[in-house]
Design a protein around this motif. Structure first.
Motif, PDB file in Angstrom:
ATOM      1  N   ARG A  52       0.832  -1.196   0.000  1.00  0.00           N
ATOM      2  CA  ARG A  52       0.000   0.000   0.000  1.00  0.00           C
ATOM      3  C   ARG A  52       0.873   1.255   0.000  1.00  0.00           C
ATOM      4  NH1 ARG A  52      -4.482  -2.252  -0.737  1.00  0.00           N
ATOM      5  NH2 ARG A  52      -4.866  -4.210   0.330  1.00  0.00           N
ATOM      6  N   LYS A  53       0.312   2.350  -0.494  1.00  0.00           N
ATOM      7  CA  LYS A  53       1.066   3.597  -0.652  1.00  0.00           C
ATOM      8  C   LYS A  53       1.775   3.997   0.638  1.00  0.00           C
ATOM      9  CE  LYS A  53       2.627   7.055  -2.632  1.00  0.00           C
ATOM     10  NZ  LYS A  53       3.598   6.811  -3.716  1.00  0.00           N
ATOM     11  N   GLY A  80      -3.254   3.860 -10.509  1.00  0.00           N
ATOM     12  CA  GLY A  80      -2.622   5.088 -10.058  1.00  0.00           C
ATOM     13  C   GLY A  80      -1.612   4.851  -8.968  1.00  0.00           C
ATOM     14  N   PRO A  81      -0.474   5.585  -9.047  1.00  0.00           N
ATOM     15  CA  PRO A  81       0.594   5.409  -8.051  1.00  0.00           C
ATOM     16  C   PRO A  81       0.198   5.942  -6.679  1.00  0.00           C
ATOM     17  CG  PRO A  81       1.147   7.142  -9.622  1.00  0.00           C
ATOM     18  CD  PRO A  81      -0.138   6.541 -10.093  1.00  0.00           C
ATOM     19  N   GLU A  82      -0.977   6.573  -6.560  1.00  0.00           N
ATOM     20  CA  GLU A  82      -1.358   7.080  -5.241  1.00  0.00           C
ATOM     21  C   GLU A  82      -1.974   5.983  -4.375  1.00  0.00           C
ATOM     22  OE1 GLU A  82      -2.642   8.140  -8.071  1.00  0.00           O
ATOM     23  OE2 GLU A  82      -4.755   7.612  -8.003  1.00  0.00           O
ATOM     24  N   LYS A  83      -2.152   4.797  -4.934  1.00  0.00           N
ATOM     25  CA  LYS A  83      -2.775   3.723  -4.157  1.00  0.00           C
ATOM     26  C   LYS A  83      -1.771   2.662  -3.693  1.00  0.00           C
ATOM     27  CE  LYS A  83      -7.637   3.125  -5.266  1.00  0.00           C
ATOM     28  NZ  LYS A  83      -8.589   2.379  -6.083  1.00  0.00           N
ATOM     29  N   GLU A 130       2.429   0.788  -4.255  1.00  0.00           N
ATOM     30  CA  GLU A 130       3.785   0.944  -4.783  1.00  0.00           C
ATOM     31  C   GLU A 130       4.538  -0.386  -4.733  1.00  0.00           C
ATOM     32  OE1 GLU A 130       4.764   4.019  -1.820  1.00  0.00           O
ATOM     33  OE2 GLU A 130       6.485   2.746  -1.277  1.00  0.00           O
TER      34      GLU A 130
END
Lengths: 336, 300
Positions: free
Chosen positions: A127-128, A229-232, A234
């Motif tokens: 998770r981010k 999306g990379p906001e969710k 990594e």
């Protein structure tokens, strides 16, 4: 009244018949593949169809079927008429050769790089912000952590995940099999659900929000970041992982019966061509053609890779020891 | 569970409810009435209405354009075609079978009757996955008839016939189950009278039996159809998941969902929901029709 109905029914049946005749005026291929390759083959199929129509003056439609690799192999053995199979690992195609007798045993020698047009590896998706501070394999066995990975009995990716963990533990403990077993047992204690395919696990982790870390194909992890999306989420790259070689082959019995050998072989060769390799890179698989690989070098994390031959003595042996009925995986997972 | 029986029961309930409300001695206090009503309505909204609304909401999230694009996608259309074709074959087959079985069970006595009734219920008690696997074991390439089928170039599993077979299996009991209690309740006097008056067997069926059971029959067909279009498990096992060829609508929804095409998945799901709502509308129409028939019968 009944006659009117009869007319209608026969009209519908007739038009359905005509439709299927119209559909036969072109060549169709069925590509039975594993779970995460959906997007890859969408691109490949469109590009190949264009190429083939230009060079052979024949329209080709490639149909796709996706699922866990072992499940897909089982379906082909049970009669799913695949012209080509593109699965997650060699053992499942060996099974088609051995049980279904649909292709020769030496199928893997027919195309370059052990019949694998691309390679991949196993990484972690977290998770981010990486709230559980997961950096490498040892972090996965911490008590209370929840690890998502599919079922090795049905999924190819899951078997690569398992072997990657086992291989790491061997290397970290001076090839001590007992210690490796202990490590993997602890790891699977942290696994709450086993989905049947890699994509199912990805949805479990990303969409349903279950688990702290997903063991995933590198391509699947990169795709999840692109799609969601990379906001969710990594990627975390472990210190060492396995070199996964998903192989491809034509299914001889099927292509000979359906008279599609030429186009099926051309289709697989296309995967090795610069154009095919470029699409492979675009879809986050590691190309084998050096010039294309160089172009996509930046998108893949650097990770030390070991291969299955060196560490496990090949798929036949690995399958027998680890994933057969009553094998190590069963012992490990049932103990819980 | 038969239509006329259940509508009759509904009517009786309404009558007794009116009677209870009218009498101060049997009337419940207002808070009991409204809290019971509130609980059931909340449950209905949370567990049934909300998910249904969510399906349409998610489907239209990316706009009407994306919604229509998802529905007119060639794979989605092929899935719709296959779903309708499957229902179109499976429902009439089970209609004929259901009427025949109910007729035999309700109007005749023969040894093994109970075994037949139990067998008709089998698809309800067997998991759909097993239902699918049965066909793989029988018709698959490694199955009993596998090599014979391959020799004659016949495809059953991983093709349309397998999907139809699996659907027929899981929808098998609907019509028969609906008719058996109804026909048993009606007894055989009317048929006996028809025969005594000189009607042929077929004429008796057509003029006496069929008019008596038609609403129950329609109700069974509607339920059968709803399940035929919505079946997932059994069909999933025998489908082979070839896009545009052996994917039914429910299977297509799963595929789209797994491909991160959430809006498209919900768009196709909404299509299934619409088919279900349409079926429900016909069902209530059939029920109200059955009710008026009953009321007419009472008044005559």
């Amino acid at each position: 009244m009944p006659i009117k109905w009869l007319n209608r029914i026969s009209a519908i049946v007739l038009s359905a018949g005509l439709l299927s005749i119209a559909a036969r005026a072109e060549v169709t291929l069925l590509n039975v593949s594993y779970d995460p390759t959906r997007e890859l083959y969408q691109d490949i199929n469109a590009a190949f169809a264009k190429r083939w129509e230009a060079s052979a003056k024949e329209k080709v439609v490639i149909k796709q079927s996706h699922g866990g690799a072992a499940k897909q192999a089982r379906a082909v053995i049970d009669g799913l008429e695949a012209d080509v199979v593109t699965l997650a690992l060699a053992y499942d195609i060996d099974e088609i050769a051995a049980r279904g007798k649909l292709l020769p045993k030496e199928w893997q020698k027919r195309l370059p790089h052990n019949s694998s047009p691309y390679t991949s590896t196993i990484v972690f998706l977290v998770r981010k912000g990486n709230p559980r501070a997961i950096k490498d394999w040892p972090d996965l066995v911490k008590p209370g952590l929840s690890v998502i990975t599919p079922n090795p009995k049905t999924s190819g990716g899951a078997r690569w995940n398992y072997l990657a963990a086992w291989g790491y533990a061997l290397k970290a403990n001076g090839n001590d099999e007992g210690k490796a077993r202990e490590f993997v047992t602890k790891l699977y204690k942290n696994v709450p659900i086993l989905d049947s395919g890699a994509r199912g696990s990805t949805t479990t982790f990303v969409e349903r929000g279950i688990g702290d870390v997903l063991l995933a194909w590198e391509n699947e992890a990169l795709l999840a970041i692109k799609e969601l999306g990379p906001e969710k989420v990594e990627i975390v790259v472990p210190s060492v992982s396995i070199l996964a070689e998903p192989p491809v082959t034509v299914v001889d019995k099927v292509v000979d019966k359906r008279k599609t050998r030429k186009v099926a072989e051309a289709y697989l060769e296309f995967l090795y061509s610069p154009e095919g390799q470029d699409l492979i890179g675009k879809n986050f698989y590691r190309p084998t053609l050096a010039e294309v690989a160089a172009r996509y070098e930046k998108q893949f994390p650097k990770v030390a890779l070991f291969n299955i031959e060196d560490v496990f003595g090949g798929w036949q042996k690995a399958q027998k020891t680890h994933f057969a009925d009553g094998g190590l995986f069963d012992q490990i997972y049932q103990k819980q | 569970m038969a239509a006329s029986a259940s509508t009759g029961a509904l009517r009786a309930q309404r009558d007794s409810a009116t009677r209870f409300e009218a009498n101060a001695a049997t009337r419940e206090s207002a808070w009991v009435k409204w809290s019971v009503l509130g609980v059931s309505l909340t449950f209905f909204v949370v567990f049934l209405l909300l998910p249904l609304v969510a399906v349409f909401f998610e489907a239209l999230r990316k706009g009407m354009q994306a919604y229509l694009a998802a529905l007119s996608d060639s794979d989605a259309l092929a899935a719709l075609r296959l779903t309708l074709l499957t229902a179109f074959i499976a429902v009439p087959l089970n209609l004929v079978f259901g009427v025949a079985a109910a007729w035999a069970i309700a109007k005749f006595d023969f040894p093994g009757k109970h075994i037949l009734i139990t067998l008709i219920d089998l698809p309800f008690s067997v998991s759909p996955v097993i239902a699918g696997l049965i066909y793989v074991l029988v018709f698959g390439a490694q199955g009993w008839f596998g090599s014979w089928l391959a020799g004659h170039d016949l495809k059953i599993i991983f093709a349309v016939p397998g999907i139809v077979l699996a659907t027929v299996f899981v929808t098998f009991p609907f019509v028969a189950r609906e008719l058996i209690p109804l026909m048993q309740a009606q007894g055989k006097e009317e048929e006996e009278a028809a025969i005594v008056l000189g009607a042929s067997g077929f004429k008796t069926f057509w003029r006496v039996t069929l008019p008596n059971i038609k609403w129950g029959l329609l109700y069974g067909v509607i339920l059968c159809n709803a399940r035929a279009m919505g079946e997932f498990g059994a069909v999933s096992v025998v489908s082979g998941h070839i896009r545009g060829e052996t994917n039914t609508l429910p299977l297509h929804v799963e595929i789209l969902y797994n491909e991160y095409s959430f809006a498209a998945a919900f768009a196709v799901a909404s299509l299934l929901a619409l088919l279900a709502l349409f079926t429900l509308a016909i069902k209530s129409y059939v029920e109200s029709k059955a009710r008026t028939v009953l009321v007419d019968a009472d008044h005559s």
